[in-house]
Design a protein around this motif. Structure first.
Motif, short mmCIF file in Angstrom:
data_model
loop_
_atom_site.label_atom_id
_atom_site.label_comp_id
_atom_site.label_asym_id
_atom_site.label_seq_id
_atom_site.Cartn_x
_atom_site.Cartn_y
_atom_site.Cartn_z
N TYR A 165 42.31 41.11 48.58
CA TYR A 165 41.47 42.27 48.30
C TYR A 165 40.73 42.74 49.54
O TYR A 165 40.54 43.95 49.73
CB TYR A 165 40.46 41.91 47.20
N GLN A 166 40.31 41.82 50.40
CA GLN A 166 39.64 42.21 51.64
C GLN A 166 40.59 42.97 52.56
O GLN A 166 40.20 43.97 53.19
CB GLN A 166 39.10 40.96 52.35
N SER A 169 41.17 46.45 51.04
CA SER A 169 39.99 47.30 51.24
C SER A 169 39.89 47.81 52.67
O SER A 169 39.56 48.98 52.91
CB SER A 169 38.73 46.52 50.86
N LYS A 173 40.06 51.83 53.63
CA LYS A 173 38.94 52.47 54.32
C LYS A 173 39.37 53.13 55.63
O LYS A 173 38.70 54.04 56.12
CB LYS A 173 37.84 51.45 54.59
#
Length: 208
Positions: A165-166, A169, A173
């Motif tokens: 998930y990091q 993300s 972004k």
């Protein structure tokens, strides 16, 4: 019976069969359409999955950036960021590597404890068989140990999901123009590797 989702002010309530209403603590978008939901049991815990659709949203893109992802075994992922200039048509390359989560000390200690608990379970099962018990696989002590193993598996899966998930993300972004990723058939790769000869490599690919 179906699972129903109802809005109660700023929060939501979910009506489950045979359990009644429960409050949903998670965050949901302001505008969405609810389609379906299901309950899944994983590692001794129950999870509720909601299937919703969100209206299309326009997103500003960095039209000069293209990201290429190479999934590996030694390193979890290698990311190549290509930023093409508009004036001189030159490209600036940035190469990033994400180390494998199996190298974390927390993961190593969890796997070591999991192996020790599995050995204890095997020893207790053999002892119960020698003593000719009626249920050698489902004694109270064995069930307690298996619940501990399930908890460790859940922690291991949470560490893996958190790292994924990091990475997702960070990529979102960046707002790139496009993302290129290789498509590997992991199942066919595992079939070609002999299990006895390359057990560690097979285990690393399956956990990647």
């Amino acid at each position: 019976q179906t699972i129903k989702l109802k809005r109660d002010g700023d929060k939501y309530q979910i009506k489950l069969p045979k359990m009644g209403k429960i409050r949903y603590r998670g965050k949901l978008p302001e505008e969405f359409t609810y389609h379906d939901s299901r309950i899944v049991k994983r590692y001794g815990f129950y999870y509720l999955y909601l299937v919703i659709s969100i209206p299309d949203q326009t997103m500003m893109q960095n039209t000069n950036m293209i990201i290429s992802i190479d999934v590996g075994i030694k390193n979890y992922a290698s990311v190549l960021v290509m930023d093409f200039g508009d004036e001189n048509h030159e490209s600036n390359l940035l190469f990033l590597t994400k180390s494998h989560f199996m190298k974390q000390q927390r993961v190593k200690s969890l796997l070591k404890r999991r192996l020790k608990l599995q050995q204890i379970v095997s020893y207790k099962i053999e002892t119960n068989k020698k003593n000719k018990l009626d249920h050698p696989y489902t004694s109270n002590n064995i069930l307690k140990l298996r619940r501990k193993i399930q908890t460790i598996d859940r922690q291991f899966q949470n560490i893996r999901d958190n790292m994924m998930y990091q990475m997702i993300s960070t990529l979102v972004k960046a707002k790139p123009k496009g993302i290129v990723m290789e498509d590997l058939n992991i199942r066919s790769m595992l079939k070609r590797i002999p299990y006895d000869a390359k057990r560690k490599l097979r285990d690393r690919i399956s956990k990647s």
